[in-house]
Write a protein that holds these residues in place. Structure first.
Motif, PDB file in Angstrom:
ATOM      1  N   LEU A  71      11.609 -16.238  34.731  1.00 57.59           N
ATOM      2  CA  LEU A  71      11.265 -15.301  35.795  1.00 57.59           C
ATOM      3  C   LEU A  71      11.154 -15.967  37.175  1.00 57.59           C
ATOM      4  O   LEU A  71      10.928 -15.267  38.169  1.00 57.59           O
ATOM      5  CB  LEU A  71       9.927 -14.617  35.472  1.00 57.59           C
ATOM      6  CG  LEU A  71       9.900 -13.735  34.221  1.00 57.59           C
ATOM      7  CD1 LEU A  71       8.506 -13.177  34.008  1.00 57.59           C
ATOM      8  CD2 LEU A  71      10.916 -12.608  34.321  1.00 57.59           C
TER       9      LEU A  71
ATOM     10  N   GLN B 150      13.129 -14.439  40.091  1.00 54.67           N
ATOM     11  CA  GLN B 150      12.612 -13.140  40.510  1.00 54.67           C
ATOM     12  C   GLN B 150      11.312 -13.293  41.291  1.00 54.67           C
ATOM     13  O   GLN B 150      11.070 -12.575  42.267  1.00 54.67           O
ATOM     14  CB  GLN B 150      12.401 -12.243  39.290  1.00 54.67           C
ATOM     15  CG  GLN B 150      13.686 -11.949  38.519  1.00 54.67           C
ATOM     16  CD  GLN B 150      13.445 -11.092  37.303  1.00 54.67           C
ATOM     17  OE1 GLN B 150      12.939  -9.970  37.416  1.00 54.67           O
ATOM     18  NE2 GLN B 150      13.790 -11.611  36.122  1.00 54.67           N
TER      19      GLN B 150
ATOM     20  N   LEU C 207       5.762  -7.429  37.449  1.00 52.99           N
ATOM     21  CA  LEU C 207       6.887  -8.124  36.828  1.00 52.99           C
ATOM     22  C   LEU C 207       6.481  -8.715  35.484  1.00 52.99           C
ATOM     23  O   LEU C 207       7.188  -8.559  34.479  1.00 52.99           O
ATOM     24  CB  LEU C 207       7.398  -9.223  37.752  1.00 52.99           C
ATOM     25  CG  LEU C 207       8.525 -10.106  37.201  1.00 52.99           C
ATOM     26  CD1 LEU C 207       9.762  -9.271  36.907  1.00 52.99           C
ATOM     27  CD2 LEU C 207       8.848 -11.229  38.184  1.00 52.99           C
TER      28      LEU C 207
ATOM     29  N   GLU D  84       7.933  -7.512  31.803  1.00 51.09           N
ATOM     30  CA  GLU D  84       8.631  -8.487  30.968  1.00 51.09           C
ATOM     31  C   GLU D  84       7.783  -8.936  29.774  1.00 51.09           C
ATOM     32  O   GLU D  84       8.213  -9.787  29.004  1.00 51.09           O
ATOM     33  CB  GLU D  84       8.999  -9.719  31.815  1.00 51.09           C
ATOM     34  CG  GLU D  84      10.002  -9.431  32.922  1.00 51.09           C
ATOM     35  CD  GLU D  84      11.374  -9.109  32.385  1.00 51.09           C
ATOM     36  OE1 GLU D  84      11.692  -9.546  31.254  1.00 51.09           O
ATOM     37  OE2 GLU D  84      12.142  -8.436  33.096  1.00 51.09           O
TER      38      GLU D  84
END
Length: 246
Positions: free
Chosen positions: A68, A71, A93, A97
């Motif tokens: 991640l 991102q 996020l 996820e």
């Protein structure tokens, strides 16, 4: 106030003392004078084996955070210095996820009660009013209840090399673990953070792992054995799990 006499603490300490005494007795035919120290090592290994599932979660969390990272970097660029919105977006996020930012702390938190138990067992002359026979246990002539500072200040200072060797091993293992963690999950710099904040964060990340070495230097030798054994286990365990869960 003697904390070992508390209703919950007393029985736990008695149980821990009985366990270490039994392990020492079982290991005496093989370990001789090293039996008590080996009992602490055996207890540490048993705890670490029991915590392998949590270690798996930790390595998976590290892998997911690495996945991640791009991102998160994009979110930092998008929201700039708006920390509140950045934290909210990052949490969203992680949630989407199914990644827990706290998973990496689980093995350390789970070990804390056991390490506290070992520390307490070797720092009290009595447990719930009974004489603590564990304090008679030694390693190469050093009582397992003595710290490096006590050894250096007393007549056993010539045996201090034992503790110094353990601390040297711990220092090497901590540094190796730190470098391995950086290779596995490199730290990305936050371009929106002030330079002073970045410097402080870098310094903390560089030296914080060595807090365990400082603790081991002032803790009873039994606790030092626990910390060193656990650190060596962690280094090997992470190497295996990071390869398997890549």
């Amino acid at each position: 106030m003697d904390t070992t006499t508390l209703p919950v603490v007393g029985p736990l300490l008695h149980g821990g003392a009985d366990l270490l005494t039994a392990l020492t007795g079982a290991l005496t035919p093989v370990g001789g004078g090293f039996a008590a120290a080996l009992a602490v090592v055996a207890l540490t290994l048993a705890v670490r084996v029991a915590l392998v599932p949590l270690s798996v979660l930790q390595v998976r969390a590290e892998r997911d955070r690495r996945r991640l990272a791009p991102q998160l970097a994009a979110l930092r660029r998008r929201y700039g210095s708006d920390r509140e919105r950045l934290q909210r977006a990052a949490q969203e996020l992680y949630t989407s996820e199914r990644v827990s930012p706290l998973a990496g702390c689980l093995p350390v938190l789970a070990q804390a009660p056991v390490l506290s138990l070992v520390y307490t067992l070797f720092t009290h002359a009595t447990i719930d009013g009974a004489v603590n026979v564990l304090l008679d246990a030694t390693l190469v002539g050093i009582p397992l209840g003595h710290s490096l500072l006590v050894v250096l200040a007393g007549p056993l200072w010539t045996h201090a090399w034992v503790v110094l060797v353990l601390l040297a091993v711990l220092t090497v293992v901590v540094e190796a673990s730190r470098r391995a963690a950086l290779r596995w999950n490199p730290v990305t710099q936050d371009g929106t953070a002030p330079a002073a904040t970045v410097r402080v964060g870098t310094a903390v990340a560089r030296w914080a792992p060595f807090v365990s070495v400082v603790f081991a230097a002032v803790a009873p030798l039994a606790a030092t054995l626990y910390v060193v054994t656990s650190a060596v286990w962690t280094l090997g365990e992470r190497a295996v799990l990071r390869r398997v869960l890549r």
